[in-house]
Motif scaffolding. Structure first.
Motif, short mmCIF file in Angstrom:
data_model
loop_
_atom_site.label_atom_id
_atom_site.label_comp_id
_atom_site.label_asym_id
_atom_site.label_seq_id
_atom_site.Cartn_x
_atom_site.Cartn_y
_atom_site.Cartn_z
N GLY A 109 30.53 -13.53 -3.78
CA GLY A 109 30.99 -12.49 -2.86
C GLY A 109 32.37 -12.00 -3.23
N GLY A 110 32.74 -10.85 -2.67
CA GLY A 110 34.05 -10.28 -2.99
C GLY A 110 34.85 -9.85 -1.78
N GLY A 111 34.34 -10.13 -0.59
CA GLY A 111 35.05 -9.75 0.62
C GLY A 111 35.97 -10.85 1.13
N ASP A 112 36.53 -10.62 2.30
CA ASP A 112 37.46 -11.60 2.89
C ASP A 112 36.79 -12.94 3.15
N SER A 113 35.53 -12.92 3.58
CA SER A 113 34.83 -14.17 3.88
C SER A 113 34.67 -15.02 2.63
N ALA A 114 34.33 -14.39 1.51
CA ALA A 114 34.14 -15.11 0.26
C ALA A 114 35.45 -15.70 -0.24
N VAL A 115 36.51 -14.92 -0.18
CA VAL A 115 37.82 -15.39 -0.63
C VAL A 115 38.31 -16.54 0.25
N ASP A 116 38.16 -16.38 1.55
CA ASP A 116 38.57 -17.45 2.48
C ASP A 116 37.78 -18.73 2.22
N ALA A 117 36.47 -18.58 1.96
CA ALA A 117 35.63 -19.74 1.70
C ALA A 117 36.07 -20.46 0.43
N VAL A 169 36.16 -24.62 -8.11
CA VAL A 169 35.50 -23.57 -7.32
C VAL A 169 35.37 -22.32 -8.18
N TYR A 170 34.14 -21.87 -8.37
CA TYR A 170 33.89 -20.60 -9.05
C TYR A 170 33.72 -19.52 -7.98
N LEU A 171 34.48 -18.44 -8.10
CA LEU A 171 34.34 -17.31 -7.18
C LEU A 171 33.82 -16.13 -7.99
N VAL A 172 32.55 -15.78 -7.78
CA VAL A 172 31.87 -14.76 -8.58
C VAL A 172 31.68 -13.49 -7.75
N HIS A 173 32.12 -12.36 -8.33
CA HIS A 173 31.98 -11.07 -7.65
C HIS A 173 31.41 -10.05 -8.63
N ARG A 174 30.53 -9.19 -8.13
CA ARG A 174 29.81 -8.25 -8.99
C ARG A 174 30.67 -7.06 -9.44
N LYS A 195 37.12 -5.47 -9.04
CA LYS A 195 38.12 -5.71 -8.00
C LYS A 195 37.45 -6.25 -6.74
N PHE A 196 38.16 -7.14 -6.07
CA PHE A 196 37.64 -7.70 -4.83
C PHE A 196 37.82 -6.69 -3.70
N SER A 197 36.83 -6.69 -2.79
CA SER A 197 36.80 -5.69 -1.72
C SER A 197 37.47 -6.16 -0.44
N GLY A 198 37.95 -7.39 -0.42
CA GLY A 198 38.60 -7.91 0.78
C GLY A 198 39.85 -7.14 1.15
N ILE A 203 27.97 -12.70 0.88
CA ILE A 203 27.88 -11.29 0.49
C ILE A 203 27.73 -10.37 1.70
N GLY A 204 28.01 -10.91 2.87
CA GLY A 204 27.93 -10.09 4.08
C GLY A 204 26.60 -10.24 4.79
N ALA A 205 26.55 -9.74 6.00
CA ALA A 205 25.33 -9.82 6.82
C ALA A 205 25.24 -8.60 7.71
N THR A 206 24.02 -8.22 8.03
CA THR A 206 23.79 -7.09 8.92
C THR A 206 23.42 -7.62 10.30
N PRO A 207 24.22 -7.32 11.32
CA PRO A 207 23.91 -7.83 12.67
C PRO A 207 22.59 -7.27 13.18
N ASN A 208 21.85 -8.08 13.91
CA ASN A 208 20.55 -7.67 14.43
C ASN A 208 20.73 -6.86 15.72
N THR A 209 21.25 -5.65 15.55
CA THR A 209 21.57 -4.83 16.72
C THR A 209 20.92 -3.45 16.69
N ASP A 210 20.01 -3.21 15.75
CA ASP A 210 19.38 -1.89 15.65
C ASP A 210 18.70 -1.49 16.96
N TRP A 211 18.13 -2.47 17.65
CA TRP A 211 17.41 -2.18 18.89
C TRP A 211 18.36 -1.78 20.03
#
Length: 257
Positions: free
Chosen positions: A15-23, A34-39, A42-45, A105-113
């Protein structure tokens, strides 16, 4: 939560966001590598300070722009490695020996409904007015449908308690104070091991169609839940259970089963 399980081991964070960097920073306290792999390159955090810390932490190796192409498992189906590939040049690959992996790598909240009911932000999270109040009065949201910072089970539990208090206050302020429900005291008998064993011997097709059936049997629970729209499992000595009964009374259910 699982960082201590990887003491002196090697882990991969994707991951490349804040959550990945913090982890990665947190895991670096325990893991030897610790290997930190981002696609991307530049990191997006948004937290540049955290990125700077990760870059200067000796046991964190930041690998960009790479993606995981394959996970390697041993004969016992335990993770032992990962093959990563340069996202800009597929010919460049690396094999990493690891003991564990965290995909951040992020998550989509289950709020579409809820789109037609509540106000959501650009990420699909429920917008809050205060601690738990959603855009519609009387609707409260907690946990990862509204939290874009902590995302922990313990913080969601605490927010759940806040929402319960907010809901009770909202009901009281909008519908008034209703008569307190007196719940008859319940005597809790000790477990009879012999009875439990005998119960297990009973045939599964036993009739549990009456309201006085054995609530340790699945067929009995299914019968009760199907027959009554509201079923409350509570203890007479539990103050929060009594509050729940009072809230149900306010909502028009004075005598739940």
């Amino acid at each position: 939560c699982d960082g201590h399980l990887y003491l002196d081991k090697t882990v991969l964070v994707v991951g490349g966001g804040d959550s990945a960097v913090d982890a990665a920073i947190l895991l670096a306290r325990y893991a030897k590598k610790v290997y930190l792999v981002h696609r991307r390159t530049k990191f997006s955090g948004k937290n540049q300070a955290a990125i700077d810390v990760a870059e200067t932490t000796n046991n964190i190796e930041m690998i960009t722009p790479f993606v995981v192409k394959q996970w390697e498992l041993d004969s016992e189906q335990q993770l032992v490695g990962a093959r990563i590939e340069n996202s800009e040049d597929s010919k460049e690959q690396r094999d990493l020996s690891i003991d564990g992996a965290f995909v951040m790598i992020g998550a989509t909240p289950n709020t579409d409904w809820l789109k037609e009911t509540l106000e959501l932000d650009n990420e699909g999270l429920v917008k809050l007015d205060g601690a738990t109040q959603a855009s519609v009065p009387g609707i409260f949201a907690v946990g990862e449908v509204s939290d874009n910072v902590y995302k922990q089970a313990i913080t969601a539990s605490a927010a759940g308690a806040q929402a319960a208090i907010d809901a009770e206050r909202w009901l009281r302020e909008t519908r008034g104070v209703h008569k307190h429900i007196n719940v008859a005291p319940t005597t809790i008998a000790p477990i009879n091991e012999r009875a439990v064993k005998e119960h297990k011997k009973q045939p599964e097709n036993e009739d549990h169609g009456s309201d006085s059936c054995d609530l340790t049997a699945e067929t009995c629970i299914r019968h009760i839940v199907k027959k009554y729209p509201v079923v409350v499992f509570s203890k007479s000595w539990c103050p929060y259970c009594r509050k729940a009964l009072e809230a149900l009374s306010v909502a028009g259910v004075p005598k739940p089963h």
